[in-house]
Design an enzyme around this catalytic site. Sequence first.
Site, PDB file in Angstrom:
ATOM      1  N   ASP A  75       3.578   2.928  -2.212  1.00 62.38           N
ATOM      2  CA  ASP A  75       3.598   1.548  -2.723  1.00 62.38           C
ATOM      3  C   ASP A  75       4.087   1.703  -4.146  1.00 62.38           C
ATOM      4  OD1 ASP A  75       2.458   1.220  -0.500  1.00 62.38           O
ATOM      5  OD2 ASP A  75       0.315   0.532  -1.067  1.00 62.38           O
ATOM      6  N   ALA A 109      -1.960  -8.887   2.168  1.00 60.35           N
ATOM      7  CA  ALA A 109      -1.199  -9.355   3.257  1.00 60.35           C
ATOM      8  C   ALA A 109      -0.278  -8.241   3.371  1.00 60.35           C
ATOM      9  CB  ALA A 109      -0.474 -10.754   3.013  1.00 60.35           C
ATOM     10  N   GLY A 110      -0.510  -7.114   2.783  1.00 57.45           N
ATOM     11  CA  GLY A 110       0.671  -5.857   3.209  1.00 57.45           C
ATOM     12  C   GLY A 110       1.721  -5.869   2.271  1.00 57.45           C
TER      13      GLY A 110
HETATM   14  P1  ADP Z   1      -2.767  -5.193  -1.444  1.00 63.15           P
HETATM   15  O1  ADP Z   1      -2.401  -4.949   0.305  1.00 63.15           O
HETATM   16  O2  ADP Z   1      -2.300  -6.494  -1.533  1.00 63.15           O
HETATM   17  O3  ADP Z   1      -2.255  -4.128  -2.121  1.00 63.15           O
HETATM   18  P2  ADP Z   1      -5.195  -4.191  -1.798  1.00 63.15           P
HETATM   19  O4  ADP Z   1      -6.448  -4.595  -1.627  1.00 63.15           O
HETATM   20  O5  ADP Z   1      -4.476  -2.810  -1.842  1.00 63.15           O
HETATM   21  O6  ADP Z   1      -4.152  -5.411  -1.114  1.00 63.15           O
HETATM   22  O7  ADP Z   1      -5.222  -4.840  -3.478  1.00 63.15           O
HETATM   23  C1  ADP Z   1      -5.381  -6.188  -3.871  1.00 63.15           C
HETATM   24  C2  ADP Z   1      -6.482  -6.355  -4.924  1.00 63.15           C
HETATM   25  O8  ADP Z   1      -5.648  -6.120  -6.299  1.00 63.15           O
HETATM   26  C3  ADP Z   1      -7.083  -7.620  -5.008  1.00 63.15           C
HETATM   27  O9  ADP Z   1      -8.318  -7.535  -4.529  1.00 63.15           O
HETATM   28  C4  ADP Z   1      -7.226  -7.642  -6.537  1.00 63.15           C
HETATM   29  O10 ADP Z   1      -8.461  -6.866  -7.056  1.00 63.15           O
HETATM   30  C5  ADP Z   1      -6.084  -7.005  -7.126  1.00 63.15           C
HETATM   31  N1  ADP Z   1      -5.154  -7.963  -7.455  1.00 63.15           N
HETATM   32  C6  ADP Z   1      -3.910  -8.282  -6.819  1.00 63.15           C
HETATM   33  N2  ADP Z   1      -3.280  -9.289  -7.205  1.00 63.15           N
HETATM   34  C7  ADP Z   1      -4.099  -9.650  -8.417  1.00 63.15           C
HETATM   35  C8  ADP Z   1      -3.976 -10.827  -8.968  1.00 63.15           C
HETATM   36  N3  ADP Z   1      -3.054 -11.749  -9.332  1.00 63.15           N
HETATM   37  N4  ADP Z   1      -4.918 -10.992 -10.110  1.00 63.15           N
HETATM   38  C9  ADP Z   1      -5.931 -10.157 -10.171  1.00 63.15           C
HETATM   39  N5  ADP Z   1      -6.144  -9.040  -9.216  1.00 63.15           N
HETATM   40  C10 ADP Z   1      -5.175  -8.963  -8.423  1.00 63.15           C
HETATM   41 MG    MG Z   2      -2.983  -2.030  -1.992  1.00 63.37          MG
END
Ligand code: ADP
Ligand code: MG
Length: 378
Positions: free
Chosen positions: A165, A116-117
């Site tokens: 980030d 969600a960014g």
């Molecule tokens: P964002 O914009 O939230 O960083 P990304 O696609 O870069 O989106 O990263 C999201 C990924 O990080 C998820 O698909 C998952 O693999 C990992 N991730 C994030 N939060 C969790 C969590 N609570 N438990 C396990 N994996 C997580």
């Molecule tokens: Mg990310």
Amino acid sequence: MCTASDSYLAQVGQPPVLAARAPGRVEFIGNHTDYNGGLVLGAAVDRYLSVALGPGREPGVRVRSVDHGLPVSFAPGAVPSGSWAAYPAGVVAVLAERTDIPPCELVFASDLPVGAGLSSSAAIETATACALDAWLGLGMSRADLARACRRAENEHVGVPCGILDQAVVTFGRQGHLVRVDAAAEVFETIPVPGETRLWIFDSGVRHRLTDGHYAARHRECGEAFAVLSADRRDLPGLAHIDPDAVEAARGRLSDAAWRRARHVTTEHRRVQNVIRLLGLGRLKEAGAELFASHRSSRDDFANSTPELDLLVDRLSQEPSVFGARLTGGGFGGAVLAWTDPSFGVREADAVCRLFETRYGRRPSVLACRASDGVGLVS
Ligand code: ADP
Ligand code: MG
């Protein structure tokens, strides 16, 4: 949220040795400036991912996430591909270059929405690194930690992200913004005077044709820089070119390259201006730079959408909003509104109602504050 420590106790059968938590982050201003050698201001926000850590009974590292079903095990240095576990495993792999990683268990819990960014990926990386750093007594500096996590995401997860980030999530501080100079890798915090709030309105539109657009923007910025830096090879990127020089070179650039250059060069200066205005306590004028940033993204960088424009336009009519703009990559995603404390649920609801009238659904809304970066929790 069930805490990582509670979950650890329930899953592993004994309490963890320590726990760490990392916040989400928003881009305050500085849209597409980072890979052009420019400045970005970000803020860590008070939604968190936490991790609990303790010694393992079996060889290797075992990770579980409250939201991701079965545990995943791997040897230090190995990275399970196609799994969320690639994020913590990537961090373990980077740290395994400098020390032995003994058998351990890590349990994650989170109230950070994924994708969600808010950069949940930087949160999972930095929380993992912070916990291992403390457990193994590595004595990593914050910059070291941010760099290690960026490497984990670049080299082991395979996402070619910049350091923005990880730096914001690591250096975040309550009531402060994080100034990121991505080219020089210099990170500082800037106080935000008074009590301010950060509201995030997620348009629910997920990056339309993102890949093609991103690649095109990179190419157009590179094209502009090649022309504009012909006699200035010392410059770290397009952001450092004088906007007047961009105007003067209009006839030598394609219309797209000229517009992208105008956005990046003026955006870099808007970031500098916001820092100066915050130092003087002139919040309304600093907020006006956020609105100007949005117009520049919309008109010159062409990475806004009608949904984001509607949100920013409606927010600009609220007297308690200092500034609002699209935040993050664009082509969908979210709008950030920087407000004084009198902006509340009622005002946010009015914005959502207008959006609903136009698009038949409501944006999801998060009310946040600028918060501390990654750290241990007791
Ligand atoms: P964002 O914009 O939230 O960083 P990304 O696609 O870069 O989106 O990263 C999201 C990924 O990080 C998820 O698909 C998952 O693999 C990992 N991730 C994030 N939060 C969790 C969590 N609570 N438990 C396990 N994996 C997580
Ligand atoms: Mg990310």
